[in-house]
Design an enzyme around this catalytic site. Structure first.
Site, PDB file in Angstrom:
ATOM      1  N   HIS A  86       0.828  -1.210   0.000  1.00  0.00           N
ATOM      2  CA  HIS A  86       0.000   0.000   0.000  1.00  0.00           C
ATOM      3  C   HIS A  86       0.863   1.261   0.000  1.00  0.00           C
ATOM      4  O   HIS A  86       2.029   1.248   0.410  1.00  0.00           O
ATOM      5  CB  HIS A  86      -0.923   0.016   1.224  1.00  0.00           C
ATOM      6  CG  HIS A  86      -0.177   0.043   2.523  1.00  0.00           C
ATOM      7  ND1 HIS A  86       0.352   1.201   3.052  1.00  0.00           N
ATOM      8  CD2 HIS A  86       0.139  -0.943   3.398  1.00  0.00           C
ATOM      9  CE1 HIS A  86       0.945   0.942   4.199  1.00  0.00           C
ATOM     10  NE2 HIS A  86       0.843  -0.363   4.425  1.00  0.00           N
TER      11      HIS A  86
ATOM     12  N   ARG B  13      -6.079   0.941   4.083  1.00  0.00           N
ATOM     13  CA  ARG B  13      -4.968   1.449   3.283  1.00  0.00           C
ATOM     14  C   ARG B  13      -4.642   0.526   2.110  1.00  0.00           C
ATOM     15  O   ARG B  13      -4.248   0.991   1.044  1.00  0.00           O
ATOM     16  CB  ARG B  13      -3.743   1.712   4.158  1.00  0.00           C
ATOM     17  CG  ARG B  13      -3.216   0.514   4.947  1.00  0.00           C
ATOM     18  CD  ARG B  13      -2.197   0.997   5.986  1.00  0.00           C
ATOM     19  NE  ARG B  13      -1.557  -0.070   6.747  1.00  0.00           N
ATOM     20  CZ  ARG B  13      -2.053  -0.591   7.869  1.00  0.00           C
ATOM     21  NH1 ARG B  13      -3.225  -0.165   8.332  1.00  0.00           N
ATOM     22  NH2 ARG B  13      -1.388  -1.531   8.525  1.00  0.00           N
TER      23      ARG B  13
ATOM     24  N   GLU C 180      -1.653  -6.898   7.659  1.00  0.00           N
ATOM     25  CA  GLU C 180      -0.303  -6.651   8.152  1.00  0.00           C
ATOM     26  C   GLU C 180      -0.026  -7.490   9.395  1.00  0.00           C
ATOM     27  O   GLU C 180      -0.958  -7.975  10.059  1.00  0.00           O
ATOM     28  CB  GLU C 180      -0.140  -5.156   8.467  1.00  0.00           C
ATOM     29  CG  GLU C 180       1.191  -4.721   9.066  1.00  0.00           C
ATOM     30  CD  GLU C 180       2.395  -5.043   8.196  1.00  0.00           C
ATOM     31  OE1 GLU C 180       2.688  -6.253   8.034  1.00  0.00           O
ATOM     32  OE2 GLU C 180       3.056  -4.111   7.715  1.00  0.00           O
TER      33      GLU C 180
ATOM     34  N   HIS D 106       0.575  -5.614   2.514  1.00  0.00           N
ATOM     35  CA  HIS D 106       1.425  -4.923   3.484  1.00  0.00           C
ATOM     36  C   HIS D 106       2.846  -5.470   3.464  1.00  0.00           C
ATOM     37  O   HIS D 106       3.101  -6.550   2.923  1.00  0.00           O
ATOM     38  CB  HIS D 106       0.822  -5.076   4.877  1.00  0.00           C
ATOM     39  CG  HIS D 106      -0.608  -4.651   4.934  1.00  0.00           C
ATOM     40  ND1 HIS D 106      -1.002  -3.376   5.252  1.00  0.00           N
ATOM     41  CD2 HIS D 106      -1.749  -5.334   4.648  1.00  0.00           C
ATOM     42  CE1 HIS D 106      -2.324  -3.286   5.181  1.00  0.00           C
ATOM     43  NE2 HIS D 106      -2.793  -4.466   4.814  1.00  0.00           N
TER      44      HIS D 106
END
Length: 232
Positions: free
Chosen positions: A9, A58, A114, A184
């Site tokens: 991202h 994100r 993440e 991520h």
């Protein structure tokens, strides 16, 4: 040959503030949205058939920007987020008659989230290093099997992201489809470890820039034929 595109991202607001983010759902910064737009321009000559993201905004925001800033990437299809029928938080309200030829499905999954940073989430990285020592913080951040307090190690992240990649994403590759994954640093490190056959010592040295696509050309057995980092 089918292509697999991996994109971390764009810069988030907490990336900009040098804070541990993990599972905190922080959106992109202005720079992060620009990075995703630049990534879309770099992918202009590629086509995507299906997209996967984490559940964190994100990553989803980056995926949407990548797919829509340059319309050709979708091949005229409309990107639509899809929800599994057995998702307890979804009620089927998006049910409609599907025309697959006009849609590009985006599948969000927590398996691509993440790494969970536990007690470190929200803390400034520089201040945390001053409190606990730079060596200890580096061990929490970059060791393969060391967990930060209350959090996940990279190994823990790998144990959820790689099986999901094998079971849900690779079948698209084997069918000849092109796949975009927007995720991520650590969930992507895990997948890169699998694709590039990296050791635990090698994978922790990987630095993945925000908003920079990595393109793999694979055969239909998922063997890597070529790899390009679109950083120029």
């Amino acid at each position: 040959m089918p292509e697999l595109i991996l994109t971390r991202h764009g810069q988030s607001l907490w990336n900009a503030e040098n804070r541990f983010t993990g599972w905190v759902d922080v959106p992109l910064s202005e720079r992060g949205r620009a990075e995703a737009t630049i990534a879309s321009c770099k992918l202009r000559d590629y086509r995507v058939d299906v997209c996967y993201t984490s559940l964190l905004f994100r990553a989803m925001e980056t995926a949407v920007i990548c797919l829509t800033e340059c319309d050709d990437i979708c091949g005229g299809k409309t990107p639509i987020f899809k929800h599994d029928a057995d998702d307890p938080n979804w009620h089927g309200w998006d049910h409609y008659k599907v025309d697959p030829s006009k849609e590009l499905p985006i599948f969000p999954s927590p398996a691509l989230d993440e790494r969970y940073y536990g007690d470190l989430q929200g803390l400034n990285k520089t201040e945390t290093a001053a409190e606990f020592g730079a060596e200890q913080v580096q061990r929490w951040r970059r060791s393969f099997d060391v967990r930060p307090p209350g959090g996940e190690s990279l190994e823990d992240t790998m144990h959820r992201s790689v099986p999901y990649f094998q079971n849900r994403i690779l079948p698209h590759i084997k069918q000849g489809e092109n796949v975009l994954i927007s995720a991520h640093g650590n969930s992507l490190r895990s997948i890169l470890m699998y694709l590039d056959d990296l050791s635990s010592e090698e994978v922790v040295k990987l630095e993945l820039a925000t908003g920079v696509p990595i393109v793999y050309e694979l055969d239909q057995t998922a063997k890597v034929l070529n790899k390009k980092i679109l950083d120029q």
